[in-house]
Structures are given as C-alpha cells and as structure tokens.
Design a protein around this motif. Structure first.
Motif, short mmCIF file in Angstrom:
data_model
loop_
_atom_site.label_atom_id
_atom_site.label_comp_id
_atom_site.label_asym_id
_atom_site.label_seq_id
_atom_site.Cartn_x
_atom_site.Cartn_y
_atom_site.Cartn_z
N TYR A 37 0.86 -1.18 0.00
CA TYR A 37 0.00 0.00 0.00
C TYR A 37 0.90 1.23 0.00
CZ TYR A 37 -3.36 3.55 1.39
OH TYR A 37 -4.13 4.69 1.43
N PRO A 39 1.11 4.88 0.82
CA PRO A 39 0.30 5.82 1.60
C PRO A 39 0.15 7.19 0.95
CG PRO A 39 2.43 5.48 2.67
CD PRO A 39 2.37 4.55 1.50
N LEU A 40 1.09 7.58 0.08
CA LEU A 40 0.98 8.89 -0.57
C LEU A 40 0.07 8.84 -1.79
CD1 LEU A 40 4.65 10.18 -0.23
CD2 LEU A 40 2.65 10.81 1.12
N ARG A 42 -2.07 6.52 -2.23
CA ARG A 42 -3.30 5.87 -1.76
C ARG A 42 -3.75 4.76 -2.71
NH1 ARG A 42 -7.32 10.30 0.86
NH2 ARG A 42 -8.38 8.40 1.38
N LEU A 53 8.86 3.57 1.63
CA LEU A 53 7.55 4.12 1.99
C LEU A 53 6.37 3.16 1.79
CD1 LEU A 53 7.16 6.71 3.41
CD2 LEU A 53 6.63 7.82 1.25
N PRO A 54 6.25 2.48 0.65
CA PRO A 54 5.13 1.54 0.51
C PRO A 54 5.15 0.47 1.60
CG PRO A 54 6.12 1.94 -1.62
CD PRO A 54 7.03 2.55 -0.59
N MET A 55 3.96 0.13 2.10
CA MET A 55 3.85 -0.76 3.23
C MET A 55 3.46 -2.18 2.79
SD MET A 55 1.59 2.18 5.01
CE MET A 55 0.43 0.98 5.58
N TYR A 57 3.07 -4.68 4.94
CA TYR A 57 2.52 -5.37 6.10
C TYR A 57 1.18 -6.05 5.78
CZ TYR A 57 1.57 -5.73 11.15
OH TYR A 57 1.32 -6.17 12.42
N MET B 1 -3.65 11.58 2.79
CA MET B 1 -3.33 10.27 3.32
C MET B 1 -4.57 9.67 3.99
SD MET B 1 0.35 9.85 4.98
CE MET B 1 0.31 11.59 5.18
N LEU B 2 -4.64 8.37 3.96
CA LEU B 2 -5.82 7.68 4.49
C LEU B 2 -6.07 8.04 5.96
CD1 LEU B 2 -7.95 5.39 3.84
CD2 LEU B 2 -6.34 3.85 4.96
N ASN B 65 -3.78 -0.67 11.99
CA ASN B 65 -3.55 -0.67 10.54
C ASN B 65 -4.14 0.56 9.87
OD1 ASN B 65 -2.07 -3.04 9.35
ND2 ASN B 65 -3.38 -4.06 10.84
N TYR B 68 -1.60 3.23 10.44
CA TYR B 68 -0.24 2.96 9.96
C TYR B 68 0.22 3.87 8.81
CZ TYR B 68 3.90 0.04 9.54
OH TYR B 68 5.19 -0.42 9.52
N PRO B 69 -0.65 4.18 7.81
CA PRO B 69 -0.17 5.09 6.73
C PRO B 69 0.28 6.44 7.28
CG PRO B 69 -2.19 3.99 6.06
CD PRO B 69 -2.00 3.66 7.51
N LYS B 72 3.55 5.99 9.09
CA LYS B 72 4.65 5.66 8.18
C LYS B 72 5.23 6.93 7.53
CE LYS B 72 6.87 2.39 5.78
NZ LYS B 72 7.54 1.22 6.28
N VAL B 73 4.37 7.87 7.16
CA VAL B 73 4.84 9.09 6.49
C VAL B 73 5.19 10.17 7.51
CG1 VAL B 73 4.23 10.90 4.85
CG2 VAL B 73 3.50 8.55 4.43
N ALA B 77 8.92 8.42 8.33
CA ALA B 77 9.74 9.00 7.26
C ALA B 77 10.14 10.44 7.56
CB ALA B 77 8.97 8.93 5.93
N HIS B 124 5.49 -6.90 14.08
CA HIS B 124 5.53 -8.32 13.69
C HIS B 124 5.06 -9.21 14.84
CE1 HIS B 124 7.19 -7.37 9.85
NE2 HIS B 124 8.25 -6.79 10.37
#
Lengths: 112, 186
Positions: A37, A39-40, A42, A53-55, A57, B1-2, B65, B68-69, B72-73, B77, B124
């Motif tokens: 996925y 996230p930027l 989407r 960056l892409p997940m 999981y 972002m979501l 989950n 998470y997006p 993550k950013v 990041a 994990h």
C-alpha cells in the motif's frame, strides 16, 4: 471416544497457526511478490521490495490468513478421521516453535 | 493520506482498546494457572476473557492498521528516519528553553531510526499474537483443557503468547509515542 478426546480442533488450530507464521514471513526472505500500500498515492499494488515508503505489512498478513485458512480447514477434515496424542504433541510443539522462530526472525532483522 | 485527519482520535481509540486487550489477556493467563493444579471451576469466566482478548486483539490490530499510513509518512519518514528534522527540532526546543529560563533538554544523538525499527519489531510480534489469539479462541470453544488435559500445554502456551505480545505491543507503542511528547527529542 468423545469429541473432547479427539483433538482435531486443536490440531487444526495448530496447523493454521504454523501456516500463518510461515506464510507471514515468506515475502521477507524470498522473492515472492507481495501486496503493498502506497500511503501517498493511496493505492494498492503488487511488487517486489519497492522502497521504504510503501507498506508490505498488509500483504504479509493476507498471505498468512490465506495459508492459515487453507491449512486449518484441510487439517480439520483430515484429523477428524485420525488424530492421536502424538500428533497433538507434535502440533503443539511446532505451533509454539513457529511463533517463536518467526518472531525471532523479525526481531533479529529489525533490532535497533 | 488515508484517515490522516482522524489520526488522533484513532490513536486514542487504539490505545483504549489496547488497554482492554492487555487487561483481558493478562487475566486470562493468570486464571489459567489453576488448571495446572487440575482446578477448572473458573473455566467459564476464563473462556469469556479469552473471547474478550481475541476481539480486542483483532480490533486493536485493525485500528493500528488504519493509523499505519499516517505513522509511516508523518512519524517514521518525516521524523524518525530524518536526522535533520530531529536536529532542527532540538535546536528549536533549546531556544525555547532558554527563552523560558528552563534547563536545556537532554542532548542525545539525532538518529532516531532505531525507534522506527523497534516499532517494526512490535508490529511483527502483534501480528503473530493476533493469530495466536484467534487460535486460542477456537481452543476455548472447541478444545478446552477442561475436557481433555492433553490440551493444557498448548492452551497455556498460546495464553502466554497472547498476553506476552499484548504487553510487548503496549510498551513499545507507548515508548514510540513518547518521542516528542515528554521533554527532549530522545
């Protein structure tokens, strides 16, 4: 033999858990395509280690869930007819070992 | 972002459901200790704890989950993996501390990428713990050690995995969230 004395549900739960653990770890140590996925952007896409960056999981969990359902259902059907104490002990040992091994694998790979 | 605009509310909900998970899984594990002495008089309540722990594990995992997006950013990041951002924030905090005549925050290394890797370790383990909680739920309904003592080792082992991963997730999650929350950058 009563239902309680025939441990097919427990053996199915064990094989499902073992399959989940192994399939969850599979994309991390093989070149198997995984669902990512971004996230930027989407969007979901299938790829091979596309960057930081892409997940991946979600894809790992999906691999695990599919493997667990297949292994659990097959074992449920097979172990209904024949399941023993030895099979239960073996399934117990491998289920707990699989969790420990896969957890240790990811801990080792990501250790701060 | 979501769901970025709902991230704070989601984080709060994630934390609350995680608290239920830690409580239920710990109770479930502790109540299992009676089984070692062959006492199953609390089995019904223990089964209820197993169901609550499993539902809370799945809900916590799902909410995590959704978050998470954004993590993550915005966190991983743009902060943990960006030493320049950590240094810039440290300098800004030093300047504000001087302005308020407060002691300077603790100065430590600018590299916080280890926090992101620690968070990955937790992710994990909780995925494995979530799967173990569903296996434990199945056992509590269909193959409880009350009916067959041969299942005791598996039942106790899975209970330990579920409680252990729930605690691991909660502690590492709090450690991760504490950065930028209490005092200096590290």
């Amino acid at each position: 033999m009563s239902a309680a004395r025939r441990p097919h549900a427990a053996i199915a739960a064990c094989t499902g858990l073992i399959a989940f653990c192994l399939a969850y770890a599979l994309p991390s140590f093989t070149q198997l395509p995984n669902l990512y996925y971004d996230p930027l952007a989407r969007r979901l896409f299938v790829g091979l280690h596309p960057g930081p960056l892409p997940m991946g999981y979600l894809g790992q969990v999906l691999y695990g869930v599919v493997a667990a359902l297949v292994a659990g259902c097959v074992t449920w059907a097979v172990a209904r007819r024949a399941s023993s104490s030895a099979a239960l002990r073996l399934a117990t040992a491998w289920a707990l070992t699989a969790v420990a091994l896969v957890g240790a694998f990811f801990t080792w790979n990501n250790w701060p | 972002m979501l769901l970025e605009h709902h991230a704070r509310a989601l984080l709060l909900l994630h934390g609350l459901v995680a608290a239920v998970l830690v409580g239920a899984s710990t109770h479930q594990l502790l109540w299992c200790r009676h089984y070692l002495r062959g006492r199953f008089d609390r089995a019904r309540a223990e089964r209820r704890f197993a169901a609550v722990a499993s539902a809370a594990f799945v809900a916590t995992f799902f909410l995590g989950n959704l978050l998470y997006p954004t993590y993550k950013v915005r966190v991983r990041a743009e902060y943990f993996d960006a030493p320049s951002a950590v240094v810039a924030e440290g300098a800004l905090r030093d300047s504000e501390a001087a302005h308020h005549h407060a002691p300077l925050p603790r100065a430590e290394a600018a590299d916080l990428s280890w926090v992101g890797r620690l968070f990955d370790v937790k992710e994990h383990w909780v995925a494995l713990g979530c799967a173990a909680s569903l296996a434990l739920l199945l056992l509590s309904r269909r193959a409880h050690p009350e009916g067959d003592r041969r299942l005791l080792a598996l039942y106790l082992g899975l209970s330990f995995v579920v409680a252990g991963t729930a605690w691991t997730g909660a502690v590492i999650g709090l450690v991760t969230a504490s950065f930028r929350a209490v005092g200096g950058v590290s």
